[in-house]
Design an enzyme around this catalytic site. Structure first.
Site, PDB file in Angstrom:
ATOM      1  N   SER A 100       0.024   4.151   0.588  1.00 40.40           N
ATOM      2  CA  SER A 100       0.895   3.615  -0.453  1.00 40.40           C
ATOM      3  C   SER A 100       0.037   2.788  -1.389  1.00 40.40           C
ATOM      4  O   SER A 100      -1.038   2.304  -1.000  1.00 40.40           O
ATOM      5  CB  SER A 100       1.991   2.735   0.160  1.00 40.40           C
ATOM      6  OG  SER A 100       2.766   2.096  -0.850  1.00 40.40           O
TER       7      SER A 100
ATOM      8  N   TYR B 119       4.007  -4.372   6.136  1.00 38.19           N
ATOM      9  CA  TYR B 119       3.873  -3.002   5.643  1.00 38.19           C
ATOM     10  C   TYR B 119       2.593  -2.851   4.822  1.00 38.19           C
ATOM     11  O   TYR B 119       1.830  -1.896   4.997  1.00 38.19           O
ATOM     12  CB  TYR B 119       5.100  -2.659   4.793  1.00 38.19           C
ATOM     13  CG  TYR B 119       5.048  -1.329   4.099  1.00 38.19           C
ATOM     14  CD1 TYR B 119       5.319  -0.144   4.784  1.00 38.19           C
ATOM     15  CD2 TYR B 119       4.747  -1.236   2.741  1.00 38.19           C
ATOM     16  CE1 TYR B 119       5.283   1.080   4.140  1.00 38.19           C
ATOM     17  CE2 TYR B 119       4.714  -0.017   2.095  1.00 38.19           C
ATOM     18  CZ  TYR B 119       4.981   1.136   2.792  1.00 38.19           C
ATOM     19  OH  TYR B 119       4.948   2.360   2.147  1.00 38.19           O
TER      20      TYR B 119
END
Length: 252
Positions: free
Chosen positions: A144, A158
């Protein structure tokens, strides 16, 4: 162009019909790969039926289930030659909390690490020995932009895990490059999937491209990195975010 035709490919986290994992699996299948897909619930069998491929239920946070997954793919199709690690971010039936760094419990932190980095590690560890022995392998890790490039308040766990994926990607590329294995990561930005919130879709409209991306656009990048023609591309972090991380000021 040889592409991926005839190669045995495994895509993880492919259970959602509108998700990135299924879009990648569909692109690989259409290009002639011999496909296997996996997810944590039985809905993966619906995705497999659509593609006419092998579907397998597995929790990739559990090393024993990863071993079983690779054994099942090997028995049905042969050794995995292309591995796309898409599993992560969310898991069906599990809520993902948000917190500032000091607010994470040990249990919540461990859950994020298990879901977003351990799944990738377990699958790479299972695939690499066979790839090295055969002198060919393609690993594509879906990371990401959150973590490696930018971050979001409340998403420190995350972000940490996704940044770790890029470190693992570089390490694999360095350690296994002379054995015919490439390892690259794709860093998606705002992508419109079935799990996207209204705020995430709105954020996509504020990119230079003026819209969120699509799972098929991530799939196109993954298909290239998985191909024979990408043999000299390794250790790279490919940002696919509509130019969002280029801009300091994001308009309303």
């Amino acid at each position: 162009m040889a592409g991926v035709r005839g190669r045995v490919a495994l895509v993880t986290g492919a259970g959602s019909a509108g998700g990135i994992g299924f879009a990648i699996a569909r692109a690989l299948a259409q290009a002639g790969a011999r496909m296997a897909v996996t997810a944590t619930t039985g809905r993966i069998h619906d995705r497999a039926a659509t593609l006419g491929c092998l579907g397998h239920v597995a929790d990739l946070t559990d090393p024993a289930q990863v071993t079983g997954l690779f054994a099942a793919v090997g028995a049905a199709l042969g050794p995995v030659e292309i591995l796309v690690n898409n599993a992560g971010m969310v898991q069906t039936g599990r809520e993902v909390d948000r917190a500032r760094l000091a607010g994470w419990s040990d249990q919540a932190w461990a859950h994020h690490m298990a879901l977003n980095i351990n799944t990738t590690f377990h699958c790479c560890r299972a695939a690499l020995p066979g790839m090295a022995e055969r002198g060919f392998g393609r690993i594509v890790n879906i990371s990401s932009v959150t973590g490696p490039v930018v971050t979001i308040d409340g998403s420190s766990a995350y972000a940490t895990a996704k940044a770790a994926i890029t470190g693992m990607t570089r390490s694999i590329a360095l350690e296994y490059g002379r054995q015919g294995i490439t390892c690259n990561a794709i860093l998606p930005g705002w992508i419109a999937t079935e799990s996207s919130s209204e705020d995430e879709i709105a954020a996509g409209t504020r990119t230079p491209a003026g819209r969120p991306g699509t799972p098929d656009e991530i799939a196109a990048a993954a298909l290239f990195l998985a191909s024979d023609e990408a043999s000299y591309v390794t250790g790279t972090m490919l940002v696919v975010d509509g130019g969002n991380t280029l801009q300091e000021m994001k308009g309303g």
